[in-house]
Design an enzyme around this catalytic site. Structure first.
Site, PDB file in Angstrom:
ATOM      1  N   GLU A 100      10.529   3.633  -2.488  1.00  0.00           N
ATOM      2  CA  GLU A 100      11.783   3.500  -3.426  1.00  0.00           C
ATOM      3  C   GLU A 100      11.463   3.238  -4.590  1.00  0.00           C
ATOM      4  O   GLU A 100      10.578   2.556  -4.735  1.00  0.00           O
ATOM      5  CB  GLU A 100      12.872   2.689  -2.497  1.00  0.00           C
ATOM      6  CG  GLU A 100      14.183   2.409  -3.034  1.00  0.00           C
ATOM      7  CD  GLU A 100      14.855   3.687  -3.326  1.00  0.00           C
ATOM      8  OE1 GLU A 100      14.521   4.615  -3.935  1.00  0.00           O
ATOM      9  OE2 GLU A 100      16.387   3.438  -3.016  1.00  0.00           O
ATOM     10  N   ASP A 101      12.197   3.620  -5.579  1.00  0.00           N
ATOM     11  CA  ASP A 101      12.224   3.159  -6.720  1.00  0.00           C
ATOM     12  C   ASP A 101      12.582   1.713  -7.155  1.00  0.00           C
ATOM     13  O   ASP A 101      11.935   0.886  -7.677  1.00  0.00           O
ATOM     14  CB  ASP A 101      12.724   4.111  -7.686  1.00  0.00           C
ATOM     15  CG  ASP A 101      14.166   4.480  -7.605  1.00  0.00           C
ATOM     16  OD1 ASP A 101      14.710   3.971  -6.752  1.00  0.00           O
ATOM     17  OD2 ASP A 101      14.683   5.192  -8.429  1.00  0.00           O
ATOM     18  N   ASP A 104      18.496  -2.239  -4.953  1.00  0.00           N
ATOM     19  CA  ASP A 104      19.780  -2.961  -5.591  1.00  0.00           C
ATOM     20  C   ASP A 104      20.824  -3.728  -4.459  1.00  0.00           C
ATOM     21  O   ASP A 104      20.319  -4.807  -4.201  1.00  0.00           O
ATOM     22  CB  ASP A 104      20.373  -1.871  -6.337  1.00  0.00           C
ATOM     23  CG  ASP A 104      21.380  -2.605  -7.358  1.00  0.00           C
ATOM     24  OD1 ASP A 104      21.202  -3.509  -8.011  1.00  0.00           O
ATOM     25  OD2 ASP A 104      22.493  -1.908  -7.374  1.00  0.00           O
ATOM     26  N   PHE A 156      19.713  -3.085 -15.794  1.00  0.00           N
ATOM     27  CA  PHE A 156      19.857  -1.962 -15.613  1.00  0.00           C
ATOM     28  C   PHE A 156      18.314  -1.259 -16.110  1.00  0.00           C
ATOM     29  O   PHE A 156      18.438  -1.480 -17.415  1.00  0.00           O
ATOM     30  CB  PHE A 156      21.136  -1.333 -16.064  1.00  0.00           C
ATOM     31  CG  PHE A 156      20.901   0.227 -15.718  1.00  0.00           C
ATOM     32  CD1 PHE A 156      21.362   0.729 -14.392  1.00  0.00           C
ATOM     33  CD2 PHE A 156      20.669   1.195 -16.596  1.00  0.00           C
ATOM     34  CE1 PHE A 156      21.154   2.059 -13.902  1.00  0.00           C
ATOM     35  CE2 PHE A 156      20.673   2.331 -16.088  1.00  0.00           C
ATOM     36  CZ  PHE A 156      20.747   2.876 -14.771  1.00  0.00           C
ATOM     37  N   ARG A 169      13.625   9.406 -17.265  1.00  0.00           N
ATOM     38  CA  ARG A 169      12.665   9.142 -16.262  1.00  0.00           C
ATOM     39  C   ARG A 169      11.497   9.284 -16.768  1.00  0.00           C
ATOM     40  O   ARG A 169      10.417   8.552 -16.136  1.00  0.00           O
ATOM     41  CB  ARG A 169      13.150  10.533 -15.265  1.00  0.00           C
ATOM     42  CG  ARG A 169      14.032  10.396 -14.247  1.00  0.00           C
ATOM     43  CD  ARG A 169      13.829  11.559 -13.187  1.00  0.00           C
ATOM     44  NE  ARG A 169      15.089  11.816 -12.695  1.00  0.00           N
ATOM     45  CZ  ARG A 169      15.831  11.140 -11.544  1.00  0.00           C
ATOM     46  NH1 ARG A 169      15.232  10.110 -11.422  1.00  0.00           N
ATOM     47  NH2 ARG A 169      16.930  11.584 -11.361  1.00  0.00           N
TER      48      ARG A 169
HETATM   49  P1  5GP Z   1      21.140   0.417  -3.585  1.00  0.00           P
HETATM   50  O1  5GP Z   1      21.863   1.342  -2.435  1.00  0.00           O
HETATM   51  O2  5GP Z   1      20.115  -0.509  -3.171  1.00  0.00           O
HETATM   52  O3  5GP Z   1      22.454  -0.394  -4.496  1.00  0.00           O
HETATM   53  O4  5GP Z   1      20.791   1.434  -4.971  1.00  0.00           O
HETATM   54  C1  5GP Z   1      19.658   1.838  -4.823  1.00  0.00           C
HETATM   55  C2  5GP Z   1      19.651   3.015  -5.782  1.00  0.00           C
HETATM   56  O5  5GP Z   1      20.437   2.810  -7.123  1.00  0.00           O
HETATM   57  C3  5GP Z   1      18.070   3.279  -6.426  1.00  0.00           C
HETATM   58  O6  5GP Z   1      17.152   3.945  -5.640  1.00  0.00           O
HETATM   59  C4  5GP Z   1      18.229   3.680  -7.698  1.00  0.00           C
HETATM   60  O7  5GP Z   1      18.598   5.104  -7.511  1.00  0.00           O
HETATM   61  C5  5GP Z   1      19.689   3.197  -8.021  1.00  0.00           C
HETATM   62  N1  5GP Z   1      19.628   2.006  -9.007  1.00  0.00           N
HETATM   63  C6  5GP Z   1      19.801   0.794  -8.581  1.00  0.00           C
HETATM   64  N2  5GP Z   1      19.626  -0.277  -9.739  1.00  0.00           N
HETATM   65  C7  5GP Z   1      19.098   0.611 -10.805  1.00  0.00           C
HETATM   66  C8  5GP Z   1      18.695   0.556 -12.141  1.00  0.00           C
HETATM   67  O8  5GP Z   1      18.480  -0.660 -12.478  1.00  0.00           O
HETATM   68  N3  5GP Z   1      18.453   1.482 -12.938  1.00  0.00           N
HETATM   69  C9  5GP Z   1      18.459   2.873 -12.366  1.00  0.00           C
HETATM   70  N4  5GP Z   1      17.917   3.889 -13.121  1.00  0.00           N
HETATM   71  N5  5GP Z   1      18.679   3.212 -10.922  1.00  0.00           N
HETATM   72  C10 5GP Z   1      18.952   2.151 -10.236  1.00  0.00           C
HETATM   73 MG    MG Z   2      16.259   5.475  -5.710  1.00  0.00          MG
END
Ligand code: 5GP
Ligand code: MG
Length: 184
Positions: A100-101, A104, A156, A169
């Site tokens: 995963e990138d 959050d 962010f 990206r």
């Molecule tokens: P979660 O389900 O854990 O809240 O969200 C995960 C996804 O939200 C990540 O895979 C990513 O795509 C997006 N995301 C969460 N935080 C960030 C951030 O700081 N920057 C960006 N560009 N995407 C984020």
């Molecule tokens: Mg992601």
């Protein structure tokens, strides 16, 4: 007011860290075989560069496949992630490493892990380039990545695969991003 970017992690730092993570992962998965290689599942699109570099640095047998998740619009979570969980991917009895990138709130990874557990994976772990543990929802406290590139505060970020509404990206570094106004 103009958009502002602040470098958080440089390309060089990220590349070094990926090599370290690949060594950690290879050490952990010594037991995988050519017959049942590690199944690396890259989440599209943000983790694509990270996963590509990571898998090529592994020293254990591995295969790559892709799942699609999308849970941010602008700088805010949408709440319920949209998935294409790759119904074609056979995970039964496989050792799965989801790449995963960024983790959050944890909702995306919680759903992905549940889905692959239901499909009978032998083991499921997460490798994430970035982790924001301070943002984890109470209901997702069990989402604990086994491999983390960098733990960061509640910012962010864009670059190195991470986007803001499909922009930024391709930025070479990971940058903290302050949009001048939310476009969404
Ligand atoms: P979660 O389900 O854990 O809240 O969200 C995960 C996804 O939200 C990540 O895979 C990513 O795509 C997006 N995301 C969460 N935080 C960030 C951030 O700081 N920057 C960006 N560009 N995407 C984020
Ligand atoms: Mg992601």
């Amino acid at each position: 007011m103009a958009n502002t970017f602040t470098v958080l992690k440089t390309d060089a730092e990220i590349c070094t860290r990926i090599q370290e993570l690949a060594a950690e992962i290879s050490a952990k998965y010594q037991y995988v075989t050519e017959e049942n290689p590690l199944l690396v599942l890259c989440t599209l699109r943000g983790a694509v560069f990270f996963a590509a570099d990571l898998i090529r640095a592994l020293t254990v047998p591995a295969e790559i496949d892709f799942i699609k998740v999308h849970s941010y619009v602008g700088t805010r979570p949408m709440g319920s992630p949209i998935f294409d969980l790759g119904e074609h991917i056979a995970v039964k009895d496989r050792h799965v490493l989801v790449v995963e990138d960024i983790v959050d709130t944890g909702q995306t990874m919680a759903t992905v892990m549940q889905n692959f557990a239901d499909k009978g994976a032998e083991s499921i772990q997460i490798c994430t380039m970035l982790d924001k543990p301070s943002r984890r929802l109470e209901t997702c406290k069990n989402v604990v990545p086994a491999f983390i590139g960098f733990t960061i505060p509640d910012l962010f970020v864009v670059g190195w695969g991470l986007d803001y509404n499909d922009k930024y990206r391709l930025l070479p570094d990971i940058m903290e991003y302050h949009p001048d106004s939310e476009e969404s």
